[in-house]
Design a protein around this motif. Structure first.
Motif, PDB file in Angstrom:
ATOM      1  N   PRO A   3     -34.208  -9.030 -18.433  1.00 42.87           N
ATOM      2  CA  PRO A   3     -33.158  -9.203 -19.441  1.00 42.87           C
ATOM      3  C   PRO A   3     -32.100  -8.107 -19.330  1.00 42.87           C
ATOM      4  O   PRO A   3     -32.387  -6.975 -18.968  1.00 42.87           O
ATOM      5  CB  PRO A   3     -33.902  -9.087 -20.768  1.00 42.87           C
ATOM      6  CG  PRO A   3     -35.342  -9.166 -20.447  1.00 42.87           C
ATOM      7  CD  PRO A   3     -35.517  -8.807 -19.013  1.00 42.87           C
ATOM      8  N   GLY A   4     -30.869  -8.475 -19.649  1.00 37.59           N
ATOM      9  CA  GLY A   4     -29.757  -7.542 -19.658  1.00 37.59           C
ATOM     10  C   GLY A   4     -29.036  -7.629 -20.988  1.00 37.59           C
ATOM     11  O   GLY A   4     -29.512  -8.255 -21.938  1.00 37.59           O
ATOM     12  N   PHE A   5     -27.879  -7.007 -21.058  1.00 41.23           N
ATOM     13  CA  PHE A   5     -27.092  -6.985 -22.282  1.00 41.23           C
ATOM     14  C   PHE A   5     -25.654  -7.314 -21.935  1.00 41.23           C
ATOM     15  O   PHE A   5     -25.108  -6.801 -20.955  1.00 41.23           O
ATOM     16  CB  PHE A   5     -27.182  -5.607 -22.944  1.00 41.23           C
ATOM     17  CG  PHE A   5     -26.411  -5.506 -24.213  1.00 41.23           C
ATOM     18  CD1 PHE A   5     -26.884  -6.087 -25.379  1.00 41.23           C
ATOM     19  CD2 PHE A   5     -25.197  -4.842 -24.255  1.00 41.23           C
ATOM     20  CE1 PHE A   5     -26.169  -6.000 -26.554  1.00 41.23           C
ATOM     21  CE2 PHE A   5     -24.476  -4.745 -25.420  1.00 41.23           C
ATOM     22  CZ  PHE A   5     -24.960  -5.325 -26.577  1.00 41.23           C
ATOM     23  N   HIS A   6     -25.017  -8.190 -22.717  1.00 47.86           N
ATOM     24  CA  HIS A   6     -23.642  -8.615 -22.474  1.00 47.86           C
ATOM     25  C   HIS A   6     -22.858  -8.541 -23.776  1.00 47.86           C
ATOM     26  O   HIS A   6     -23.326  -8.998 -24.817  1.00 47.86           O
ATOM     27  CB  HIS A   6     -23.628 -10.056 -21.937  1.00 47.86           C
ATOM     28  CG  HIS A   6     -22.264 -10.564 -21.636  1.00 47.86           C
ATOM     29  ND1 HIS A   6     -21.596 -10.267 -20.481  1.00 47.86           N
ATOM     30  CD2 HIS A   6     -21.430 -11.352 -22.351  1.00 47.86           C
ATOM     31  CE1 HIS A   6     -20.420 -10.839 -20.487  1.00 47.86           C
ATOM     32  NE2 HIS A   6     -20.287 -11.512 -21.615  1.00 47.86           N
ATOM     33  N   LEU A   7     -21.675  -7.969 -23.732  1.00 48.54           N
ATOM     34  CA  LEU A   7     -20.796  -7.857 -24.886  1.00 48.54           C
ATOM     35  C   LEU A   7     -19.435  -8.416 -24.490  1.00 48.54           C
ATOM     36  O   LEU A   7     -18.886  -8.021 -23.457  1.00 48.54           O
ATOM     37  CB  LEU A   7     -20.669  -6.394 -25.320  1.00 48.54           C
ATOM     38  CG  LEU A   7     -19.840  -6.115 -26.558  1.00 48.54           C
ATOM     39  CD1 LEU A   7     -20.483  -6.756 -27.785  1.00 48.54           C
ATOM     40  CD2 LEU A   7     -19.703  -4.624 -26.753  1.00 48.54           C
ATOM     41  N   SER A   8     -18.917  -9.357 -25.288  1.00 49.24           N
ATOM     42  CA  SER A   8     -17.642  -9.987 -24.927  1.00 49.24           C
ATOM     43  C   SER A   8     -16.839 -10.322 -26.174  1.00 49.24           C
ATOM     44  O   SER A   8     -17.326 -10.236 -27.300  1.00 49.24           O
ATOM     45  CB  SER A   8     -17.886 -11.246 -24.108  1.00 49.24           C
ATOM     46  OG  SER A   8     -18.599 -12.194 -24.852  1.00 49.24           O
ATOM     47  N   SER A  28     -21.212  -6.665 -18.781  1.00 45.76           N
ATOM     48  CA  SER A  28     -22.657  -6.897 -18.725  1.00 45.76           C
ATOM     49  C   SER A  28     -23.350  -5.707 -18.089  1.00 45.76           C
ATOM     50  O   SER A  28     -22.857  -5.140 -17.111  1.00 45.76           O
ATOM     51  CB  SER A  28     -22.982  -8.137 -17.890  1.00 45.76           C
ATOM     52  OG  SER A  28     -22.391  -9.274 -18.416  1.00 45.76           O
ATOM     53  N   PHE A  29     -24.497  -5.362 -18.636  1.00 43.04           N
ATOM     54  CA  PHE A  29     -25.356  -4.334 -18.068  1.00 43.04           C
ATOM     55  C   PHE A  29     -26.641  -5.020 -17.637  1.00 43.04           C
ATOM     56  O   PHE A  29     -27.363  -5.546 -18.473  1.00 43.04           O
ATOM     57  CB  PHE A  29     -25.655  -3.252 -19.109  1.00 43.04           C
ATOM     58  CG  PHE A  29     -24.416  -2.609 -19.665  1.00 43.04           C
ATOM     59  CD1 PHE A  29     -23.836  -1.542 -19.012  1.00 43.04           C
ATOM     60  CD2 PHE A  29     -23.828  -3.091 -20.818  1.00 43.04           C
ATOM     61  CE1 PHE A  29     -22.689  -0.950 -19.505  1.00 43.04           C
ATOM     62  CE2 PHE A  29     -22.682  -2.512 -21.322  1.00 43.04           C
ATOM     63  CZ  PHE A  29     -22.108  -1.436 -20.667  1.00 43.04           C
ATOM     64  N   LEU A  30     -26.891  -5.056 -16.327  1.00 45.73           N
ATOM     65  CA  LEU A  30     -28.059  -5.791 -15.848  1.00 45.73           C
ATOM     66  C   LEU A  30     -28.683  -5.113 -14.650  1.00 45.73           C
ATOM     67  O   LEU A  30     -28.055  -4.307 -13.981  1.00 45.73           O
ATOM     68  CB  LEU A  30     -27.685  -7.235 -15.518  1.00 45.73           C
ATOM     69  CG  LEU A  30     -26.533  -7.478 -14.552  1.00 45.73           C
ATOM     70  CD1 LEU A  30     -27.061  -7.834 -13.187  1.00 45.73           C
ATOM     71  CD2 LEU A  30     -25.678  -8.597 -15.085  1.00 45.73           C
ATOM     72  N   GLU A  56     -29.103  -1.707  -9.921  1.00 47.45           N
ATOM     73  CA  GLU A  56     -28.453  -1.695 -11.224  1.00 47.45           C
ATOM     74  C   GLU A  56     -26.995  -2.111 -11.076  1.00 47.45           C
ATOM     75  O   GLU A  56     -26.333  -1.750 -10.100  1.00 47.45           O
ATOM     76  CB  GLU A  56     -28.533  -0.306 -11.845  1.00 47.45           C
ATOM     77  CG  GLU A  56     -29.945   0.142 -12.113  1.00 47.45           C
ATOM     78  CD  GLU A  56     -30.024   1.561 -12.640  1.00 47.45           C
ATOM     79  OE1 GLU A  56     -28.974   2.247 -12.675  1.00 47.45           O
ATOM     80  OE2 GLU A  56     -31.120   1.981 -13.005  1.00 47.45           O
ATOM     81  N   THR A 163     -27.746 -17.041 -19.837  1.00 43.91           N
ATOM     82  CA  THR A 163     -27.279 -16.290 -20.992  1.00 43.91           C
ATOM     83  C   THR A 163     -27.594 -17.037 -22.269  1.00 43.91           C
ATOM     84  O   THR A 163     -27.289 -18.228 -22.394  1.00 43.91           O
ATOM     85  CB  THR A 163     -25.754 -16.065 -20.916  1.00 43.91           C
ATOM     86  OG1 THR A 163     -25.426 -15.493 -19.660  1.00 43.91           O
ATOM     87  CG2 THR A 163     -25.269 -15.165 -22.017  1.00 43.91           C
ATOM     88  N   SER A 165     -26.421 -16.782 -26.002  1.00 43.73           N
ATOM     89  CA  SER A 165     -25.378 -16.134 -26.800  1.00 43.73           C
ATOM     90  C   SER A 165     -25.519 -16.495 -28.260  1.00 43.73           C
ATOM     91  O   SER A 165     -25.800 -17.647 -28.606  1.00 43.73           O
ATOM     92  CB  SER A 165     -23.987 -16.575 -26.331  1.00 43.73           C
ATOM     93  OG  SER A 165     -23.786 -16.266 -24.998  1.00 43.73           O
TER      94      SER A 165
END
Length: 170
Positions: A3-8, A28-30, A56, A163, A165
């Motif tokens: 799992p990663g993190f995504h902000l948009s 995205s941080f993955l 990374e 994803t 969301s």
């Protein structure tokens, strides 16, 4: 899969009652976990090799999508989405050279692909809540060929992103 993190942020242009054009820039941080099937005999002779390597990434994403919504039924409205996306890996090591004691896996910094997904809008008195499942598939080759064991072991590396969301609109 890790799992990663995504902000948009969502830019939405309403074309008509059922069709929206969306621009959703984000970051995205993955991590990618690459696993190698190495025999114990081989590992005994080459003790410096790892069975897993972590790559990374910090991606800047720019998807352009078309959202097709169904007729609203009470406080519920399903929709489908599809489009294209461009991604740029800010943490790419594509220009780094491998040293003998520290082998790295170099991946291309640019990624282009298509997206498809489904979602549901739930309308409440003061806000709209949406949940969406989207898949993104890369079209171009990410592997930068070199002569290290870790890179030669793969025929191809392409992105595949799933994803989930959650959106709240006021």
């Amino acid at each position: 899969y890790i799992p990663g993190f995504h902000l948009s942020i969502i830019g939405d242009l309403r074309i008509n009652e059922f069709l929206n054009l969306r621009l959703i820039p984000g970051i995205s941080f993955l991590d990618r976990n690459l696993s190698y099937a190495l025999s114990d005999d081989y590992l005994a002779t080459s003790h410096l090799l790892d069975k897993e390597r972590m790559v990374e990434s910090v991606y800047g994403d720019l998807p352009l999508e078309l959202k097709v919504r169904a007729v609203r039924w009470r406080n519920f409205r399903p929709y489908v989405i599809g489009g294209i996306r461009y991604g740029f890996d800010f943490a790419s090591l594509k220009n780094n050279k491998n040293e003998n004691d520290k082998s790295i896996i170099r991946l291309a910094s640019s990624d282009f692909g298509y997206t498809a997904g489904v979602g549901f809008d739930f309308y409440f008195p003061y806000f709209k809540f949406a949940i969406e499942l989207k898949m993104s598939f890369g079209l171009n080759e990410l592997k930068i060929p070199d002569e290290t064991y870790y890179t030669r072991s793969f025929e191809s590396i392409k992105s595949r992103i799933f994803t989930l969301s959650i959106t709240v609109e006021g």
